[in-house]
Write a protein that holds these residues in place. Structure first.
Motif, PDB file in Angstrom:
ATOM      1  N   SER A 141      -5.445  31.658 -43.136  1.00 52.97           N
ATOM      2  CA  SER A 141      -5.747  30.260 -43.419  1.00 52.97           C
ATOM      3  C   SER A 141      -7.065  30.150 -44.153  1.00 52.97           C
ATOM      4  O   SER A 141      -8.002  30.899 -43.878  1.00 52.97           O
ATOM      5  N   ALA A 142      -7.135  29.207 -45.071  1.00 54.50           N
ATOM      6  CA  ALA A 142      -8.378  28.926 -45.778  1.00 54.50           C
ATOM      7  C   ALA A 142      -9.295  28.038 -44.945  1.00 54.50           C
ATOM      8  O   ALA A 142     -10.458  27.870 -45.279  1.00 54.50           O
ATOM      9  N   GLU A 143      -8.759  27.463 -43.853  1.00 60.91           N
ATOM     10  CA  GLU A 143      -9.509  26.496 -43.063  1.00 60.91           C
ATOM     11  C   GLU A 143      -9.282  26.722 -41.583  1.00 60.91           C
ATOM     12  O   GLU A 143      -8.400  27.474 -41.183  1.00 60.91           O
ATOM     13  N   VAL A 144     -10.080  26.056 -40.772  1.00 57.37           N
ATOM     14  CA  VAL A 144      -9.895  26.096 -39.326  1.00 57.37           C
ATOM     15  C   VAL A 144      -8.624  25.314 -38.971  1.00 57.37           C
ATOM     16  O   VAL A 144      -8.349  24.258 -39.543  1.00 57.37           O
ATOM     17  N   THR A 145      -7.853  25.838 -38.036  1.00 60.39           N
ATOM     18  CA  THR A 145      -6.641  25.152 -37.592  1.00 60.39           C
ATOM     19  C   THR A 145      -6.994  23.807 -36.977  1.00 60.39           C
ATOM     20  O   THR A 145      -7.792  23.751 -36.041  1.00 60.39           O
ATOM     21  N   PRO A 146      -6.423  22.718 -37.472  1.00 62.25           N
ATOM     22  CA  PRO A 146      -6.773  21.401 -36.938  1.00 62.25           C
ATOM     23  C   PRO A 146      -6.061  21.111 -35.621  1.00 62.25           C
ATOM     24  O   PRO A 146      -5.021  21.706 -35.313  1.00 62.25           O
ATOM     25  N   ASP A 147      -6.620  20.195 -34.865  1.00 57.74           N
ATOM     26  CA  ASP A 147      -5.981  19.698 -33.653  1.00 57.74           C
ATOM     27  C   ASP A 147      -5.214  18.436 -34.042  1.00 57.74           C
ATOM     28  O   ASP A 147      -5.736  17.329 -33.982  1.00 57.74           O
ATOM     29  N   LEU A 148      -3.982  18.619 -34.488  1.00 52.56           N
ATOM     30  CA  LEU A 148      -3.191  17.531 -35.054  1.00 52.56           C
ATOM     31  C   LEU A 148      -1.913  17.368 -34.249  1.00 52.56           C
ATOM     32  O   LEU A 148      -1.016  18.213 -34.310  1.00 52.56           O
ATOM     33  N   ALA A 149      -1.830  16.295 -33.496  1.00 47.78           N
ATOM     34  CA  ALA A 149      -0.649  16.034 -32.679  1.00 47.78           C
ATOM     35  C   ALA A 149       0.451  15.407 -33.530  1.00 47.78           C
ATOM     36  O   ALA A 149       0.159  14.721 -34.523  1.00 47.78           O
ATOM     37  N   PRO A 150       1.719  15.611 -33.170  1.00 49.46           N
ATOM     38  CA  PRO A 150       2.800  14.966 -33.917  1.00 49.46           C
ATOM     39  C   PRO A 150       2.619  13.458 -34.046  1.00 49.46           C
ATOM     40  O   PRO A 150       2.938  12.883 -35.089  1.00 49.46           O
ATOM     41  N   ALA A 151       2.099  12.809 -33.015  1.00 48.74           N
ATOM     42  CA  ALA A 151       1.924  11.355 -33.065  1.00 48.74           C
ATOM     43  C   ALA A 151       0.894  10.937 -34.111  1.00 48.74           C
ATOM     44  O   ALA A 151       0.896   9.786 -34.568  1.00 48.74           O
ATOM     45  N   ASP A 152       0.019  11.866 -34.503  1.00 45.91           N
ATOM     46  CA  ASP A 152      -1.016  11.566 -35.497  1.00 45.91           C
ATOM     47  C   ASP A 152      -0.647  12.063 -36.890  1.00 45.91           C
ATOM     48  O   ASP A 152      -1.404  11.856 -37.841  1.00 45.91           O
ATOM     49  N   TRP A 153       0.490  12.729 -37.006  1.00 43.33           N
ATOM     50  CA  TRP A 153       0.902  13.306 -38.287  1.00 43.33           C
ATOM     51  C   TRP A 153       1.617  12.255 -39.132  1.00 43.33           C
ATOM     52  O   TRP A 153       2.338  11.394 -38.631  1.00 43.33           O
ATOM     53  N   SER A 154       1.396  12.343 -40.432  1.00 43.52           N
ATOM     54  CA  SER A 154       2.138  11.519 -41.385  1.00 43.52           C
ATOM     55  C   SER A 154       2.311  12.305 -42.670  1.00 43.52           C
ATOM     56  O   SER A 154       1.589  13.273 -42.929  1.00 43.52           O
ATOM     57  N   PHE A 155       3.286  11.877 -43.464  1.00 50.75           N
ATOM     58  CA  PHE A 155       3.585  12.545 -44.732  1.00 50.75           C
ATOM     59  C   PHE A 155       3.926  11.469 -45.760  1.00 50.75           C
ATOM     60  O   PHE A 155       4.791  10.619 -45.513  1.00 50.75           O
ATOM     61  N   GLY A 156       3.240  11.501 -46.897  1.00 54.16           N
ATOM     62  CA  GLY A 156       3.470  10.503 -47.924  1.00 54.16           C
ATOM     63  C   GLY A 156       3.708  11.115 -49.286  1.00 54.16           C
ATOM     64  O   GLY A 156       3.257  12.230 -49.568  1.00 54.16           O
ATOM     65  N   ILE A 157       4.406  10.392 -50.135  1.00 55.95           N
ATOM     66  CA  ILE A 157       4.608  10.785 -51.527  1.00 55.95           C
ATOM     67  C   ILE A 157       4.174   9.624 -52.404  1.00 55.95           C
ATOM     68  O   ILE A 157       4.607   8.479 -52.203  1.00 55.95           O
ATOM     69  N   ASP A 158       3.294   9.928 -53.375  1.00 55.01           N
ATOM     70  CA  ASP A 158       2.803   8.895 -54.288  1.00 55.01           C
ATOM     71  C   ASP A 158       2.698   9.472 -55.692  1.00 55.01           C
ATOM     72  O   ASP A 158       3.243  10.530 -55.975  1.00 55.01           O
ATOM     73  N   GLY A 159       2.018   8.759 -56.564  1.00 56.80           N
ATOM     74  CA  GLY A 159       1.895   9.205 -57.954  1.00 56.80           C
ATOM     75  C   GLY A 159       3.025   8.637 -58.798  1.00 56.80           C
ATOM     76  O   GLY A 159       3.337   7.439 -58.706  1.00 56.80           O
ATOM     77  N   LEU A 160       3.653   9.483 -59.593  1.00 57.39           N
ATOM     78  CA  LEU A 160       4.676   9.047 -60.537  1.00 57.39           C
ATOM     79  C   LEU A 160       6.035   8.897 -59.855  1.00 57.39           C
ATOM     80  O   LEU A 160       6.976   9.662 -60.086  1.00 57.39           O
ATOM     81  N   VAL A 161       6.109   7.900 -58.972  1.00 58.48           N
ATOM     82  CA  VAL A 161       7.350   7.589 -58.275  1.00 58.48           C
ATOM     83  C   VAL A 161       7.553   6.071 -58.309  1.00 58.48           C
ATOM     84  O   VAL A 161       6.590   5.307 -58.443  1.00 58.48           O
ATOM     85  N   GLU A 162       8.798   5.642 -58.182  1.00 58.36           N
ATOM     86  CA  GLU A 162       9.084   4.210 -58.186  1.00 58.36           C
ATOM     87  C   GLU A 162       8.668   3.534 -56.887  1.00 58.36           C
ATOM     88  O   GLU A 162       8.233   2.379 -56.885  1.00 58.36           O
ATOM     89  N   ARG A 163       8.820   4.245 -55.778  1.00 58.73           N
ATOM     90  CA  ARG A 163       8.576   3.646 -54.472  1.00 58.73           C
ATOM     91  C   ARG A 163       7.717   4.572 -53.611  1.00 58.73           C
ATOM     92  O   ARG A 163       8.246   5.328 -52.785  1.00 58.73           O
ATOM     93  N   PRO A 164       6.402   4.561 -53.771  1.00 57.08           N
ATOM     94  CA  PRO A 164       5.550   5.377 -52.887  1.00 57.08           C
ATOM     95  C   PRO A 164       5.851   5.058 -51.425  1.00 57.08           C
ATOM     96  O   PRO A 164       6.107   3.895 -51.071  1.00 57.08           O
ATOM     97  N   HIS A 165       5.839   6.082 -50.599  1.00 60.32           N
ATOM     98  CA  HIS A 165       6.224   5.854 -49.206  1.00 60.32           C
ATOM     99  C   HIS A 165       5.523   6.867 -48.306  1.00 60.32           C
ATOM    100  O   HIS A 165       5.236   7.995 -48.722  1.00 60.32           O
ATOM    101  N   THR A 166       5.269   6.436 -47.066  1.00 62.42           N
ATOM    102  CA  THR A 166       4.695   7.313 -46.050  1.00 62.42           C
ATOM    103  C   THR A 166       5.583   7.272 -44.815  1.00 62.42           C
ATOM    104  O   THR A 166       6.022   6.194 -44.390  1.00 62.42           O
TER     105      THR A 166
END
Length: 201
Positions: free
Chosen positions: A33-58
């Protein structure tokens, strides 16, 4: 960089199923890993797509899991020299996410970003057509945090630094945008079978 066994290398044994310069890691899965492993719970996780798209969404954890499930069964290859055969990841194909956001015809590349700030650049074509996933399971169990859990990008036909851990989102672009390792001398694409490890390979 946090490193376990992997950068030290092992003797290379010819195997026609291995890309050039790789060895079979067997049951091992080195943690690099290039970084320290984060303490990221599923409840705090999100995934988004933006930029050259018609409908940005998270998507949050539940919304991402509501999409059609998909799995990858095959091999993975790390630029440091190890390969793993017969791995199984579970998640959702990126095609399902792209169908919702509708990429513009001008989009040619993607900058993937992690919740830690890590980035990597990829051609959009390497993420479509059933070639890439957002995954949260490995071998039927939750993906371990040190390997990118709760969820990571999986692009198994490229070197594994392209499969960004702790994935947070994708930005679609009309040009190549180098990420962390690409800015530090690694190849823009990273095809293991062409041994595209470093810039100029």
């Amino acid at each position: 960089m946090n490193v376990t066994r992997g950068f030290t290398g092992r003797p290379r044994v010819h195997d026609p199923g291995l890309p050039p310069g790789q060895y079979d890691a067997g049951d091992d899965w080195p943690v690099l890993s290039a970084e320290v492993t984060p303490d990221l719970a599923p409840a705090d996780w999100s995934f988004g797509i933006d930029g050259l798209v018609e409908r940005p969404h998270t998507w949050d954890w539940d919304a991402a899991h509501a999409l059609p499930a998909s799995a990858y069964d095959g091999d993975i290859h790390c630029v440091t020299g190890w390969s793993k055969f017969g791995v199984r990841f579970g998640g959702v194909s990126l095609d399902a996410f792209f169908r919702m956001v509708r990429p513009h015809g001008s989009a040619t590349h993607v900058l993937a970003r992690s919740h830690t700030g890590y980035t990597t650049g990829l051609p959009l074509a390497d993420l479509t057509g059933g070639r890439a996933w957002i995954v949260w399971e490995y071998d039927g169990a939750p993906l371990p945090p040190e390997h990118g859990g709760p969820a990571r990008l999986l692009v198994p036909h490229l070197y594994f630094w392209k499969s960004a851990k702790w994935i947070a989102g994708l930005t679609l672009l009309d040009h190549d945008e180098p990420g962390f390792w690409e800015r530090n001398g690694y190849h823009a694409r990273g095809n293991p079978w062409q041994e595209q490890r470093y810039s100029g390979d």
